[in-house]
Each structure stands twice: as C-alpha cells, then as structure tokens.
Design a protein around this motif. Structure first.
Motif, PDB file in Angstrom:
ATOM      1  N   ILE A 115       0.845  -1.197   0.000  1.00  0.00           N
ATOM      2  CA  ILE A 115       0.000   0.000   0.000  1.00  0.00           C
ATOM      3  C   ILE A 115       0.882   1.249   0.000  1.00  0.00           C
ATOM      4  O   ILE A 115       1.792   1.385   0.830  1.00  0.00           O
ATOM      5  N   TYR A 116       0.613   2.150  -0.937  1.00  0.00           N
ATOM      6  CA  TYR A 116       1.325   3.422  -1.033  1.00  0.00           C
ATOM      7  C   TYR A 116       0.370   4.544  -0.625  1.00  0.00           C
ATOM      8  O   TYR A 116      -0.770   4.612  -1.103  1.00  0.00           O
ATOM      9  N   VAL A 117       0.820   5.406   0.263  1.00  0.00           N
ATOM     10  CA  VAL A 117       0.007   6.537   0.713  1.00  0.00           C
ATOM     11  C   VAL A 117       0.692   7.821   0.255  1.00  0.00           C
ATOM     12  O   VAL A 117       1.827   8.104   0.661  1.00  0.00           O
ATOM     13  N   VAL A 118       0.002   8.590  -0.589  1.00  0.00           N
ATOM     14  CA  VAL A 118       0.562   9.859  -1.067  1.00  0.00           C
ATOM     15  C   VAL A 118       0.169  10.939  -0.066  1.00  0.00           C
ATOM     16  O   VAL A 118      -1.018  11.206   0.151  1.00  0.00           O
ATOM     17  N   VAL A 119       1.160  11.562   0.549  1.00  0.00           N
ATOM     18  CA  VAL A 119       0.927  12.535   1.621  1.00  0.00           C
ATOM     19  C   VAL A 119       1.496  13.893   1.233  1.00  0.00           C
ATOM     20  O   VAL A 119       2.334  14.007   0.347  1.00  0.00           O
ATOM     21  N   GLY A 120       1.023  14.926   1.922  1.00  0.00           N
ATOM     22  CA  GLY A 120       1.518  16.289   1.698  1.00  0.00           C
ATOM     23  C   GLY A 120       1.233  17.132   2.916  1.00  0.00           C
ATOM     24  O   GLY A 120       2.073  17.337   3.771  1.00  0.00           O
ATOM     25  N   PHE A 121      -0.003  17.621   3.047  1.00  0.00           N
ATOM     26  CA  PHE A 121      -0.408  18.426   4.196  1.00  0.00           C
ATOM     27  C   PHE A 121      -0.310  17.596   5.479  1.00  0.00           C
ATOM     28  O   PHE A 121      -0.826  16.485   5.552  1.00  0.00           O
ATOM     29  N   MET A 122       0.382  18.150   6.482  1.00  0.00           N
ATOM     30  CA  MET A 122       0.585  17.451   7.757  1.00  0.00           C
ATOM     31  C   MET A 122       1.115  16.041   7.536  1.00  0.00           C
ATOM     32  O   MET A 122       0.720  15.080   8.210  1.00  0.00           O
ATOM     33  N   LYS A 123       2.038  15.902   6.604  1.00  0.00           N
ATOM     34  CA  LYS A 123       2.550  14.581   6.214  1.00  0.00           C
ATOM     35  C   LYS A 123       3.150  13.814   7.376  1.00  0.00           C
ATOM     36  O   LYS A 123       3.092  12.577   7.411  1.00  0.00           O
ATOM     37  N   GLU A 124       3.716  14.535   8.351  1.00  0.00           N
ATOM     38  CA  GLU A 124       4.370  13.863   9.477  1.00  0.00           C
ATOM     39  C   GLU A 124       3.383  13.029  10.293  1.00  0.00           C
ATOM     40  O   GLU A 124       3.757  12.027  10.909  1.00  0.00           O
ATOM     41  N   GLN A 125       2.108  13.444  10.299  1.00  0.00           N
ATOM     42  CA  GLN A 125       1.133  12.714  11.116  1.00  0.00           C
ATOM     43  C   GLN A 125       0.839  11.315  10.565  1.00  0.00           C
ATOM     44  O   GLN A 125       0.275  10.471  11.259  1.00  0.00           O
ATOM     45  N   TYR A 126       1.203  11.065   9.308  1.00  0.00           N
ATOM     46  CA  TYR A 126       0.960   9.742   8.718  1.00  0.00           C
ATOM     47  C   TYR A 126       2.143   8.791   8.890  1.00  0.00           C
ATOM     48  O   TYR A 126       2.037   7.615   8.540  1.00  0.00           O
ATOM     49  N   ASP A 127       3.243   9.257   9.430  1.00  0.00           N
ATOM     50  CA  ASP A 127       4.454   8.434   9.479  1.00  0.00           C
ATOM     51  C   ASP A 127       4.252   7.149  10.271  1.00  0.00           C
ATOM     52  O   ASP A 127       4.837   6.111   9.946  1.00  0.00           O
ATOM     53  N   TYR A 128       3.415   7.180  11.305  1.00  0.00           N
ATOM     54  CA  TYR A 128       3.237   5.980  12.146  1.00  0.00           C
ATOM     55  C   TYR A 128       2.680   4.799  11.360  1.00  0.00           C
ATOM     56  O   TYR A 128       2.852   3.643  11.750  1.00  0.00           O
ATOM     57  N   LEU A 129       2.008   5.094  10.230  1.00  0.00           N
ATOM     58  CA  LEU A 129       1.428   4.012   9.431  1.00  0.00           C
ATOM     59  C   LEU A 129       2.502   3.091   8.849  1.00  0.00           C
ATOM     60  O   LEU A 129       2.251   1.915   8.589  1.00  0.00           O
ATOM     61  N   VAL A 130       3.705   3.635   8.648  1.00  0.00           N
ATOM     62  CA  VAL A 130       4.807   2.832   8.105  1.00  0.00           C
ATOM     63  C   VAL A 130       5.131   1.687   9.050  1.00  0.00           C
ATOM     64  O   VAL A 130       5.288   0.527   8.634  1.00  0.00           O
ATOM     65  N   ASP A 131       5.211   2.000  10.343  1.00  0.00           N
ATOM     66  CA  ASP A 131       5.552   0.979  11.333  1.00  0.00           C
ATOM     67  C   ASP A 131       4.358   0.085  11.666  1.00  0.00           C
ATOM     68  O   ASP A 131       4.511  -1.124  11.840  1.00  0.00           O
ATOM     69  N   GLN A 132       3.181   0.677  11.740  1.00  0.00           N
ATOM     70  CA  GLN A 132       2.026  -0.077  12.191  1.00  0.00           C
ATOM     71  C   GLN A 132       1.440  -0.983  11.107  1.00  0.00           C
ATOM     72  O   GLN A 132       0.956  -2.079  11.401  1.00  0.00           O
TER      73      GLN A 132
END
Length: 587
Positions: A115-132
């Motif tokens: 799964i690829y998640v394209v992020v931009g606005f508040m991108k840092e808040q999605y980082d936990y998804l990489v580990d989880q």
C-alpha cells in the motif's frame, strides 16, 4: 467472461452455495441476467450444475489477484474547517478508528498488503502508518497548489492491478476483493447533478448530460495493468500542462466516450465521504475531533450547544488567516482562525483594542467576539456583500471617500505601527537565512535612506488601518442603502493616514497612472506635490515591508506568487521615483 459473470463468480466464492434468486440479490442483477450468466459460466466449464466453482475456475481466478493500492491523502481538506487546522482528513476518526486505518485494514482483509500513501499536508502525522501497517509514504509537495491528479502522478511507477482510494471515505462494508477480473470505477445508485458520468444499460460509464443525471462518483477504482498503463500515459502528458493543475485524477481516466472501465455500484449511503464538519457529526456525533477549539470558542461566545452550530462552509483562505461561515439560531456568522505563524506577526491584544475603539462608529463589520489570547474572531455575516473592484474608478472613489472620513475621525489607540521597525522585525523572523533576492542588501539600504526624509514630512497622525487593501472594503446593502465597511484590522495602529493609500495601491498592484488616480480620488481638493511624493515613498517602504513578510510566510510553506515579486519591485522602482521627484522639487 463479461462483468456480470465475473461478479457472480466472486459472490459464489464469498458465500459458497447460492441459488439464482439469492445471487441476484447479492449482485444487484436481474434474475434474467443471473440465469443467463450462470448458464454461460457452466458452458465455459467454470461452474458446476450444483453452483460450485470448478478447478478450472479456481485456476483462472488465481491470475486475477490485486497487486497493490494507492491511497491519496495529500490535500488540505479545506472544507473540513475547523478540524483541518488540527488533523489531516485521512486521520479523522469514526467510532475511534481513523478513516485511513479502516481502509488499510479492509485492504489487508483481501490480502492487499503493498500500500502506497501519497501525503503532503501534515505529512508527518501519517508516518506511524509505516511501522504499524507497513505502508510506504510518497510525498507530494505540490498539494497546496495542485489537485490530486498530481498526487496520483507521484505513484505512476506502481500502478497496475491497483486500487486507487481517496483517504476521506468510510465504507460500511469491505468493497475490496481478493479477485478482480476487470477495471472498474465506483459510483452509487444515487443521482447527483454534479456528476459527470452515468451508468448505461451495458454497465458502462458514459458522460452525463442535461437530460440524464449522473450517478454519484465515489472515487474508488480498480485498474488492471493495461488500463493503468494507458491512464499513466495520459497523466504524463497532463502534468506539465498548467490547465490540469486543479483537476481530479478521474480526468485522466476519461476518454471522449466516458470512462473506459466498468461501473461498480453500491447503494446510497454504503460509502460516506467525510468532507465537512457536519458530515463527521452525522456519522459519529461522539467523535472526539468534533471538540475543535474553534467550535468551543463559538459555544462560549454565543452561549449555544455544539448541535446548534450548523451550515459550516469554508470561505476563501486569506493571506493570513482561514475563515468559515456558520449558522446559529437563524443568524449567519464568520469565524476567523489565525493562520500559520500569525502569533509572531500580529499582537492580538492590540487588535482587540482597535476593535474596542471602533465599536459603535459604523466603520467596520459587527464584531460578536474576539479572543485576545488566540485571535479567534466571530463577526456577523454581511449578506450580499462584495469587495471593492480596484479596476473600477467608481468603486475606488467611494472607498477613498470612506477611508478619508475614517482618517478625519482622528481615532486613537495606545500603540503604533512602525514601518521601518516592522521591516527589521520581519527580517529577523528569517532566523539567519539570507533573502531570496540577490540585491536585497542594496534594496534595503535604499529604502532605509527614505526614513530621514519621511520623518521630516508633515503627517496626519491617527489610527490607520495599515491593511486598507481593496479586499478589505466591503460594499453592503443595509436598510436599502449601499454602505462600505472596512474590515480586517489586524495590523492597525497609530501612523500617518497616508500610509493607507500606499497599501491600497501595492495590493492592487497598480502602475503609476493608477496610483496617481487613486491619490486624486482621496484628495478631491487636489494633492500637493510634496504629499504625493511622500506617498510614493510609502509605496517603496511598504513594498519592502510586505516583501519581507512574504519571505517569512514562504519559509512556512505559504506562497503568494506574483504578489511577492511585485512588492519587491515596488521597493526598488518607487525609491527611484522618489529620488527623481525630490531632485525636481529641489531645482
């Protein structure tokens, strides 16, 4: 094998034995279509007389596993005000579960793990998804200026046997499958006048028209490798073309006859798109994210409950703030939320003092509440208002008449707005970074040369708006008469009133003939040449002031395009004009 036959095989795989009538209910097809499809599948050796999958069917299905998914999560979600100030919309929670986590979990249930998640606005808040969840993040830094076509463009290398999914959807049931036989795009059976596609009798998506309303477009799609590669070629051609900066990714899926993929439908309400605060409230009235600071501010100021705050609509994002419109007990209001970095730019206590001075003077809009601690402001909404058109001489004359009347009221507050002090202050906010302009040092030196000259000039010392730009003059209809209200007093303070003329000109990006025409509209009795030259000097000073302001905002990720360039040019060009004018006057 056609669409109907493929869908029937998937349903049989999911539910095991079903008779034809039960199949029709699960697939949404007529009993006649189901009967024909079952007979065809049996003829192809894929279905037994007992309605079970044959070994040949299972071999064939193994060739049609989805490979991956791309979740689009880069955008602002501007319609989600006021929540989008605190949370990107992919992380909004329904019953305690973030939207994007529910989508990822549903993809995992059908064994789609890439799964690829394209992020931009508040991108840092999605980082936990990489580990989880083991997702991979793709960053799109064009999210502020361009629509999600450009987000999908970042994922082109991964497209093929792919689900494309917006992050702001809540699906009641899992719409994904372990087996996908064909490319499809998801719509609901609800009619939508804004939709550009409708379903025809062949389950094709064709253009909607005035006579036949389209089906509501949901945004989820599945693309086989062939369909994905064809679309990727179109995207590669569209991305460099600025005409496509603000289009949705679906535009790349369109061809002249419609979408070259099959329609997949769900009942109305099976998928909910969370675009607004009220949509979130309707789906989960107990969501913790409904407890926004801005909503709490409204509850306190108007002494109402959260449920009485309705009709929330985003207004145009300003250069400094974000605002939204809302309704409460039959009245409409505007809530202003301070933007990025404004706590370092604006003294909210001073702003509140200005509004206290203006109270009852029939100059500005009606202030319901202003919080001097955080800058949240609530005003009555002015119905049918419009801003000044700086290209319309009649508008400009009316605004200058209003501005001069305000200046001649000689109102006072306890603080000043120092032009040269603010130039240095905005520069200090760069925190050691050099200006983006190569000749900044020389330009600033020239502007600073004007300080002594300006200190020697006569002044009309009074409360000055400072940000008296065309957009802040509102023409309203009140009791049948046209009125002008001057709004947005964040920068106001004691200063020479003629600074306001300079500010109007540089925001409107006037050339010199327009500048002179504006001065003449203010000074109807005629403007002395020394005053005109002084206003030219203010244009140079204010140009550098706002250029420095733009440089600071740029470091926060906020860009102003031509406006910032023009401000710097005013600093340079009007310094030269002042020097020439003074030389002429000294002859």
């Amino acid at each position: 094998m056609n669409k109907q036959e493929s869908d029937i095989l998937n349903v049989i795989l999911q539910y095991q034995y079903l008779n034809q009538r039960a199949l029709a209910e699960q697939c949404g097809f007529s009993l006649g279509i189901v009967n024909r499809s079952v007979k065809s599948l049996q003829g192809q050796g894929l279905l037994t007389i007992e309605m079970e999958l044959t070994p040949e069917a299972k071999i064939e299905m193994a060739k049609h596993h989805p490979k991956n998914a791309v979740i689009l999560a880069a955008g602002y979600g501007m319609r989600m005000v006021p929540i989008n100030m605190e949370t990107p919309k992919g992380l909004l929670e329904i019953n305690g579960e973030p939207l994007i986590e529910r989508l990822i979990r549903q993809l995992h249930e059908v064994n789609v793990k890439e799964i690829y998640v394209v992020v931009g606005f508040m991108k840092e808040q999605y980082d936990y998804l990489v580990d989880q969840y083991g997702v991979k993040l793709i960053v799109n830094m064009d999210y502020a200026e361009k629509n999600n076509l450009h987000s999908l463009a970042k994922a082109l290398p991964y497209l093929g046997e792919t689900y494309i999914v917006p992050c702001d959807l809540w699906c009641r049931e899992n719409l994904f499958s372990e087996y996908e036989w064909y490319s499809w795009y998801l719509v609901s059976d609800a009619k939508d006048p804004d939709s550009t596609v409708r379903i025809n009798r062949k389950w094709e998506l064709v253009p909607a028209d005035e006579e036949r309303t389209g089906n509501h477009m949901i945004g989820i799609s599945y693309l086989t490798d062939a369909a994905a590669q064809t679309m990727a070629q179109r995207i590669e051609k569209m991305v460099p073309d600025r005409r496509y900066d603000h289009v949705f990714w679906e535009d790349a899926l369109f061809v002249e006859q419609g979408m070259p993929v099959q329609a997949k439908t769900v009942p109305e309400g099976a998928v909910v798109e969370i675009n607004t605060y009220e949509q979130l409230r309707e789906l989960d009235e107990n969501s913790d994210q409904l407890q926004s600071d801005a909503i709490t501010e409204i509850e306190k100021a108007l002494r109402v409950s959260r449920e009485e705050i309705t009709g929330i609509e985003v207004l145009k994002k300003g250069m400094t703030n974000r605002s939204f419109l809302f309704t409460c007990r039959g009245e409409r209001y505007i809530m202003r939320i301070p933007g990025e970095g404004t706590s370092r730019l604006i003294n909210r206590r001073q702003e509140a003092a200005v509004y206290q001075t203006l109270d009852g003077k029939d100059i500005c809009d009606e202030i319901v509440s202003i919080n001097p601690e955080n800058g949240y402001k609530i005003t009555k909404y002015l119905e049918h208002a419009r801003v000044c058109d700086p290209a319309d001489p009649e508008d400009v004359r009316a605004c200058m008449k209003k501005l001069r009347a305000f200046h001649e009221a000689h109102l006072e507050v306890a603080h000043t707005f120092s032009l040269f002090g603010q130039i240095d202050y905005y520069e200090s906010l760069w925190e050691g970074r050099r200006s983006v302009y190569r000749d900044y040092a020389a330009t600033k030196m020239h502007v600073m040369e004007l300080k002594t000259y300006l200190e020697q000039q006569p002044k009309v010392w009074t409360l000055t708006h400072i940000d008296a730009v065309p957009d802040n003059f509102l023409f309203t209809k009140e009791s049948g008469a046209t009125k002008i209200r001057l709004i947005d007093w964040e920068y106001a303070g004691m200063q020479d009133a003629h600074v306001d003329l300079a500010m109007f000109c540089i925001y409107a990006m006037y050339e010199r003939p327009q500048v002179d025409a504006l001065i003449d509209s203010y000074f109807t009795e005629g403007c002395p040449q020394e005053i005109r030259t002084k206003i030219y000097a203010y244009i140079a000073v204010c140009g550098l002031l706002w250029s420095n302001w733009c440089e600071y905002k740029s470091q926060l990720g906020v860009e102003f395009g031509e406006y910032s360039l023009k401000q710097y040019r005013y600093a340079k060009d009007y310094y030269k004009i002042v020097m020439r004018e003074r030389a002429e006057q000294e002859k």
